[in-house]
Write a protein that holds these residues in place. Structure first.
Motif, mmCIF file in Angstrom:
data_model
loop_
_atom_site.group_PDB
_atom_site.id
_atom_site.type_symbol
_atom_site.label_atom_id
_atom_site.label_comp_id
_atom_site.label_asym_id
_atom_site.label_seq_id
_atom_site.Cartn_x
_atom_site.Cartn_y
_atom_site.Cartn_z
ATOM 1 N N GLU A 56 0.723 -1.333 0.050
ATOM 2 C CA GLU A 56 -0.224 -0.048 -0.152
ATOM 3 C C GLU A 56 0.805 1.314 0.019
ATOM 4 O O GLU A 56 0.597 2.353 -0.721
ATOM 5 N N SER A 57 1.851 1.328 0.919
ATOM 6 C CA SER A 57 2.947 2.501 0.909
ATOM 7 C C SER A 57 3.520 2.712 -0.631
ATOM 8 O O SER A 57 3.824 3.879 -0.857
ATOM 9 N N PHE A 58 3.874 1.615 -1.095
ATOM 10 C CA PHE A 58 4.604 1.408 -2.197
ATOM 11 C C PHE A 58 3.579 2.106 -3.446
ATOM 12 O O PHE A 58 4.271 2.923 -4.307
ATOM 13 N N ALA A 59 2.327 1.953 -3.291
ATOM 14 C CA ALA A 59 1.159 2.348 -4.362
ATOM 15 C C ALA A 59 1.324 3.880 -4.186
ATOM 16 O O ALA A 59 1.504 4.565 -5.338
ATOM 17 N N LYS A 60 1.460 4.348 -2.921
ATOM 18 C CA LYS A 60 1.331 5.837 -2.700
ATOM 19 C C LYS A 60 2.676 6.335 -3.086
ATOM 20 O O LYS A 60 2.865 7.509 -3.724
ATOM 21 N N ARG A 61 3.799 5.621 -3.010
ATOM 22 C CA ARG A 61 5.033 6.130 -3.452
ATOM 23 C C ARG A 61 5.154 6.198 -5.146
ATOM 24 O O ARG A 61 5.635 7.076 -5.735
ATOM 25 N N MET A 62 4.524 5.207 -5.786
ATOM 26 C CA MET A 62 4.378 5.186 -7.143
ATOM 27 C C MET A 62 3.645 6.430 -7.728
ATOM 28 O O MET A 62 3.899 7.021 -8.670
ATOM 29 N N GLU A 63 2.711 6.872 -6.823
ATOM 30 C CA GLU A 63 1.932 8.296 -7.139
ATOM 31 C C GLU A 63 2.980 9.490 -7.131
ATOM 32 O O GLU A 63 2.948 10.393 -7.677
ATOM 33 N N ASN A 64 3.678 9.542 -6.167
ATOM 34 C CA ASN A 64 4.932 10.669 -6.091
ATOM 35 C C ASN A 64 5.979 10.336 -7.064
ATOM 36 O O ASN A 64 6.368 11.252 -7.681
ATOM 37 N N TYR A 65 6.099 9.074 -7.828
ATOM 38 C CA TYR A 65 7.091 9.145 -8.974
ATOM 39 C C TYR A 65 6.438 9.538 -9.901
ATOM 40 O O TYR A 65 7.310 10.245 -10.798
ATOM 41 N N ASP A 66 5.159 9.738 -10.109
ATOM 42 C CA ASP A 66 4.516 10.316 -11.315
ATOM 43 C C ASP A 66 4.971 11.902 -11.183
ATOM 44 O O ASP A 66 5.427 12.317 -12.156
ATOM 45 N N ILE A 67 5.048 12.352 -10.194
ATOM 46 C CA ILE A 67 5.571 13.915 -10.069
ATOM 47 C C ILE A 67 7.025 14.012 -10.022
ATOM 48 O O ILE A 67 7.466 14.865 -11.031
ATOM 49 N N LEU A 68 7.776 13.142 -9.539
ATOM 50 C CA LEU A 68 9.166 13.418 -9.233
ATOM 51 C C LEU A 68 9.825 13.088 -10.706
ATOM 52 O O LEU A 68 10.740 13.710 -10.851
ATOM 53 N N SER A 69 9.418 11.992 -11.420
ATOM 54 C CA SER A 69 10.044 11.404 -12.505
ATOM 55 C C SER A 69 9.800 12.410 -13.854
ATOM 56 O O SER A 69 10.116 12.199 -14.586
ATOM 57 N N LYS A 70 8.680 13.202 -13.595
ATOM 58 C CA LYS A 70 7.858 13.768 -14.949
ATOM 59 C C LYS A 70 7.735 13.077 -15.774
ATOM 60 O O LYS A 70 7.913 13.085 -17.031
ATOM 61 N N GLY A 71 7.108 11.722 -15.678
ATOM 62 C CA GLY A 71 6.759 10.667 -16.550
ATOM 63 C C GLY A 71 7.760 9.557 -16.901
ATOM 64 O O GLY A 71 7.640 8.856 -17.785
ATOM 65 N N ASN A 72 9.108 9.837 -16.468
ATOM 66 C CA ASN A 72 10.201 9.020 -16.880
ATOM 67 C C ASN A 72 11.029 8.346 -15.554
ATOM 68 O O ASN A 72 11.854 8.963 -14.942
ATOM 69 N N LEU A 73 10.542 7.172 -15.454
ATOM 70 C CA LEU A 73 11.065 6.401 -14.203
ATOM 71 C C LEU A 73 11.723 5.409 -14.725
ATOM 72 O O LEU A 73 11.477 4.625 -15.364
ATOM 73 N N THR A 74 13.081 5.161 -13.938
ATOM 74 C CA THR A 74 13.867 4.008 -14.120
ATOM 75 C C THR A 74 14.192 3.285 -13.009
ATOM 76 O O THR A 74 14.707 3.683 -11.825
ATOM 77 N N PHE A 75 13.989 2.109 -12.760
ATOM 78 C CA PHE A 75 14.555 0.835 -11.836
ATOM 79 C C PHE A 75 15.526 0.435 -12.168
ATOM 80 O O PHE A 75 15.840 -0.075 -13.449
ATOM 81 N N VAL A 76 16.660 0.269 -11.363
ATOM 82 C CA VAL A 76 18.048 -0.646 -11.697
ATOM 83 C C VAL A 76 18.175 -1.746 -10.921
ATOM 84 O O VAL A 76 17.836 -1.840 -9.519
ATOM 85 N N ILE A 77 18.197 -2.926 -11.558
ATOM 86 C CA ILE A 77 18.406 -4.111 -10.830
ATOM 87 C C ILE A 77 20.149 -4.439 -11.235
ATOM 88 O O ILE A 77 20.327 -4.659 -12.376
ATOM 89 N N GLY A 78 20.737 -4.735 -10.230
ATOM 90 C CA GLY A 78 22.216 -5.196 -10.453
ATOM 91 C C GLY A 78 22.348 -6.621 -10.737
ATOM 92 O O GLY A 78 21.452 -7.414 -10.531
ATOM 93 N N GLY A 79 23.625 -6.819 -11.043
ATOM 94 C CA GLY A 79 23.827 -8.418 -11.207
ATOM 95 C C GLY A 79 24.117 -9.230 -9.766
ATOM 96 O O GLY A 79 23.768 -8.645 -8.939
ATOM 97 N N SER A 80 24.923 -10.356 -10.018
ATOM 98 C CA SER A 80 25.100 -11.125 -8.868
ATOM 99 C C SER A 80 25.864 -10.538 -7.744
ATOM 100 O O SER A 80 25.697 -10.997 -6.686
#
Length: 167
Positions: free
Chosen positions: A94-118
């Motif tokens: 639920e709190s991640f869903a709210k954070r995703m709303e903030n990402y809409d504003i912070l990212s100006k529509g361009n959000l990148t998640f990064v997953i590293g290697g091993s």
């Protein structure tokens, strides 16, 4: 005079080290990508992983992470960056869903998640990230982490739209 607000379609990029070899992971990723297409434009960008010798010392591991970091950073561009890291902030769904709303504003529509290697992410990537996100204190295979991340992003959109799914 009537003012119309156009909803910005979120561009969600996932920059991940390494490819997905196992069909069951690819199938799960494809399924969540299809489900997410109602809410956002998803782009998965894979960068080549470096082979890690079994007897690699800390200096060698750092060099491997640095090489992967250069590849990651070349794909990020001008985006709001969330790095997946064990030391990152943890959320409930639920709190991640709210954070995703903030990402809409912070990212100006361009959000990148990064997953590293091993070996995880190099400090250069963590320094570039606008924030770090953790799903657990446990370590997961980076292929599985891609599925978990997509599922939680999808869940967040369902929660935000008061649509059934998340319970």
């Amino acid at each position: 005079c009537r003012i119309l607000f156009q909803r910005i379609v979120m561009n969600i990029n996932i920059v991940a080290v390494g490819g997905i070899k196992e069909k069951f992971y690819r199938d799960a990723i494809d399924e969540y990508a299809k489900r997410l297409s109602r809410y956002a434009k998803l782009n998965i960008i894979e960068v080549k992983d470096e082979k890690t010798p079994a007897d690699a010392k800390a200096l060698k591991e750092d060099k491997i992470k640095q090489t992967e970091a250069e590849r990651i950073l070349s794909k990020i561009g001008n985006s709001y960056v969330v790095a997946l890291a064990i030391e990152g902030k943890k959320y409930t769904s639920e709190s991640f869903a709210k954070r995703m709303e903030n990402y809409d504003i912070l990212s100006k529509g361009n959000l990148t998640f990064v997953i590293g290697g091993s070996l995880g992410l190099h400090a250069d990537v963590l320094d570039r990230a606008d924030e770090c996100l953790s799903f657990s204190d446990m370590t997961f295979p980076h292929q599985l982490m891609r599925v978990i991340l997509l599922e939680q992003i999808y869940r967040a959109y369902r929660i935000r739209n008061n649509e059934p799914y998340h319970k």
